[in-house]
Design a protein around this motif. Sequence first.
Motif, PDB file in Angstrom:
ATOM      1  N   PHE A 170       2.393  -8.308  10.620  1.00 39.12           N
ATOM      2  CA  PHE A 170       2.615  -6.922  10.216  1.00 39.12           C
ATOM      3  C   PHE A 170       3.726  -6.343  11.079  1.00 39.12           C
ATOM      4  O   PHE A 170       3.670  -6.409  12.314  1.00 39.12           O
ATOM      5  CB  PHE A 170       1.337  -6.095  10.394  1.00 39.12           C
ATOM      6  CG  PHE A 170       0.221  -6.500   9.481  1.00 39.12           C
ATOM      7  CD1 PHE A 170       0.026  -5.847   8.275  1.00 39.12           C
ATOM      8  CD2 PHE A 170      -0.618  -7.549   9.813  1.00 39.12           C
ATOM      9  CE1 PHE A 170      -1.002  -6.229   7.425  1.00 39.12           C
ATOM     10  CE2 PHE A 170      -1.643  -7.938   8.973  1.00 39.12           C
ATOM     11  CZ  PHE A 170      -1.839  -7.280   7.766  1.00 39.12           C
ATOM     12  N   ARG A 171       4.712  -5.790  10.430  1.00 41.52           N
ATOM     13  CA  ARG A 171       5.816  -5.150  11.151  1.00 41.52           C
ATOM     14  C   ARG A 171       5.568  -3.655  11.192  1.00 41.52           C
ATOM     15  O   ARG A 171       5.068  -3.060  10.240  1.00 41.52           O
ATOM     16  CB  ARG A 171       7.154  -5.473  10.474  1.00 41.52           C
ATOM     17  CG  ARG A 171       7.424  -6.963  10.430  1.00 41.52           C
ATOM     18  CD  ARG A 171       8.806  -7.308   9.913  1.00 41.52           C
ATOM     19  NE  ARG A 171       8.963  -8.761   9.860  1.00 41.52           N
ATOM     20  CZ  ARG A 171       9.280  -9.523  10.910  1.00 41.52           C
ATOM     21  NH1 ARG A 171       9.497  -8.944  12.089  1.00 41.52           N
ATOM     22  NH2 ARG A 171       9.380 -10.820  10.788  1.00 41.52           N
ATOM     23  N   LEU A 172       5.936  -3.046  12.304  1.00 39.18           N
ATOM     24  CA  LEU A 172       5.748  -1.606  12.475  1.00 39.18           C
ATOM     25  C   LEU A 172       6.647  -1.106  13.579  1.00 39.18           C
ATOM     26  O   LEU A 172       7.237  -1.888  14.333  1.00 39.18           O
ATOM     27  CB  LEU A 172       4.291  -1.270  12.794  1.00 39.18           C
ATOM     28  CG  LEU A 172       3.693  -1.785  14.102  1.00 39.18           C
ATOM     29  CD1 LEU A 172       2.603  -0.835  14.598  1.00 39.18           C
ATOM     30  CD2 LEU A 172       3.089  -3.181  13.910  1.00 39.18           C
ATOM     31  N   LEU A 200      -5.441  -2.669   6.251  1.00 36.24           N
ATOM     32  CA  LEU A 200      -6.677  -2.807   5.471  1.00 36.24           C
ATOM     33  C   LEU A 200      -6.388  -2.998   3.981  1.00 36.24           C
ATOM     34  O   LEU A 200      -7.210  -3.579   3.269  1.00 36.24           O
ATOM     35  CB  LEU A 200      -7.590  -1.611   5.722  1.00 36.24           C
ATOM     36  CG  LEU A 200      -8.013  -1.462   7.194  1.00 36.24           C
ATOM     37  CD1 LEU A 200      -8.962  -0.277   7.372  1.00 36.24           C
ATOM     38  CD2 LEU A 200      -8.664  -2.740   7.716  1.00 36.24           C
ATOM     39  N   ALA A 201      -5.234  -2.537   3.513  1.00 36.89           N
ATOM     40  CA  ALA A 201      -4.831  -2.882   2.151  1.00 36.89           C
ATOM     41  C   ALA A 201      -4.665  -4.396   2.027  1.00 36.89           C
ATOM     42  O   ALA A 201      -5.053  -5.003   1.021  1.00 36.89           O
ATOM     43  CB  ALA A 201      -3.529  -2.173   1.789  1.00 36.89           C
ATOM     44  N   PHE A 225       7.186   0.342   6.268  1.00 35.94           N
ATOM     45  CA  PHE A 225       6.691  -0.925   6.801  1.00 35.94           C
ATOM     46  C   PHE A 225       5.571  -1.490   5.926  1.00 35.94           C
ATOM     47  O   PHE A 225       5.487  -2.704   5.721  1.00 35.94           O
ATOM     48  CB  PHE A 225       6.205  -0.747   8.236  1.00 35.94           C
ATOM     49  CG  PHE A 225       7.308  -0.716   9.260  1.00 35.94           C
ATOM     50  CD1 PHE A 225       8.017  -1.869   9.570  1.00 35.94           C
ATOM     51  CD2 PHE A 225       7.635   0.454   9.916  1.00 35.94           C
ATOM     52  CE1 PHE A 225       9.033  -1.852  10.514  1.00 35.94           C
ATOM     53  CE2 PHE A 225       8.650   0.486  10.865  1.00 35.94           C
ATOM     54  CZ  PHE A 225       9.357  -0.670  11.165  1.00 35.94           C
ATOM     55  N   ALA A 226       4.695  -0.612   5.413  1.00 37.96           N
ATOM     56  CA  ALA A 226       3.610  -1.087   4.558  1.00 37.96           C
ATOM     57  C   ALA A 226       4.155  -1.773   3.318  1.00 37.96           C
ATOM     58  O   ALA A 226       3.630  -2.804   2.875  1.00 37.96           O
ATOM     59  CB  ALA A 226       2.695   0.076   4.174  1.00 37.96           C
ATOM     60  N   LEU A 282       3.144  -5.643   2.554  1.00 37.04           N
ATOM     61  CA  LEU A 282       2.314  -5.948   1.380  1.00 37.04           C
ATOM     62  C   LEU A 282       3.098  -6.644   0.275  1.00 37.04           C
ATOM     63  O   LEU A 282       2.596  -6.793  -0.848  1.00 37.04           O
ATOM     64  CB  LEU A 282       1.701  -4.660   0.838  1.00 37.04           C
ATOM     65  CG  LEU A 282       0.749  -3.917   1.779  1.00 37.04           C
ATOM     66  CD1 LEU A 282       0.371  -2.552   1.201  1.00 37.04           C
ATOM     67  CD2 LEU A 282      -0.500  -4.742   2.061  1.00 37.04           C
ATOM     68  N   ALA A 283       4.298  -7.092   0.586  1.00 35.49           N
ATOM     69  CA  ALA A 283       5.184  -7.636  -0.450  1.00 35.49           C
ATOM     70  C   ALA A 283       4.651  -8.909  -1.091  1.00 35.49           C
ATOM     71  O   ALA A 283       5.067  -9.268  -2.195  1.00 35.49           O
ATOM     72  CB  ALA A 283       6.576  -7.894   0.142  1.00 35.49           C
TER      73      ALA A 283
END
Length: 435
Positions: free
Chosen positions: A246-248, A294-295, A320-321, A325-326
């Motif tokens: 996860f990138r943020l 959580l998605a 970022f989401a 989620l891609a």
Amino acid sequence: MLSFVEGRMVVGCVPCHARRMDEQHPHEVDLEITGIAHGGVSVARLDGRVVFVTDTLPGERVRARLSDTSKRSFWRADTVEVIEASPHRTAHVWAEAGIDRDPSERAGGAEFGHIALTHQRALKAEVLTDSLARFAGLRRDVEVLGVEDDDATDGTGWRTRVRAHVDADGVVGPFASRSHRVIPVAGYPLAVPAAAALIPSRLAPGTAEWVDVVAPSAGEPVVLTGSGRTPHGGAGIVERVGDREFRLDASGFWQVHRNAAAVLSSAVASAVASDGRFDPAAANHDLYGGVGLLAAALAGVGGASTRVTSVESSATATEFASENLADWIGARAETARVDRYLDGLARTASPRERERLRAATIVLDPPRQGAGAAVVDRLLELRPQTLVYVACDPVALSRDLGRLLAGGYELGGLTGYDLFPHTHHVEAVAVLHRG
């Protein structure tokens, strides 16, 4: 016994004996501690008045210094001496927060650090259980589970995000409890070592008001300084949960405990997968979705075509989401306040979309104050099949659960997780189904 004082939950608050203030120590009293209160303080009574006492725990007799007597209904006090110790008392994990220091010189942020780790969880379970009874009308015992490796380290070395404050002279350290006084410290035992090693002891006066150190699970730690709410600069980081990255933004929200993201992802995925009601084609949502953690847990249950929308008010987090989620063709991220987003759904959803919403699983992980009445009422109107509520405040969770239960939902599982050892904070995951 459970009672409330100006909105604060008090567990086990019963009258006890207290020695009145004497001439030598006009602001000190001897108190018998009878209960635990939400917020990390214990409870005693003095001449019928509730006294919230720091640095103690139920079953102890202490000498305490009155620190706030401005309220008619309750006072506050700080323990200065333990007369009769609980068997659950231990040496404080943070020397600069220990009972041997004057209360004004104790570092804040580890208010349960003098309590044995397993008993901390018992106290958190007690607060959560009684909060549910009071605010949600639920009579249910709740277990608070420890997190992998915490027992081996006695609950230290878990914080991947640490904020220290800077005073006018450039001294860097935590605030004292209920104060903006900066306390110089030799170390930060709750922090992961990589973060603790990078916190300076001093900065040039006027350089910054705070220092944040972020130690992601992938890559090197990042140091941010800032004034007010604004960081001086920023950086992108990567967090790894299982085999997924996860990138943020380094200044963005991510779970603080080194294992919390994995624990909560697993809890959500297990809850959804185990009941057989999850529909990948429904209008599934992750409300207050951040960068999509959580998605992704939801989509991981349903597979590549799972339909899920992450809703988050931060545009940066939403960007970022979308990237995180891609891998799921049915996933998308929306930048919106959750209450306004749900208002829009209620106004504009087509009959077909309303059917998909009724079949949906909705995860919500609101901030500490909870989802609140406006969001809960919209959920009751839309009536999704399953709600998975992730909460970091027992009272806020219980208030929202009470409203959902009154609106026809039924509570399935509810489990607490000790993701904040040596503090009073506790995380909980509740699963509800439409009745």
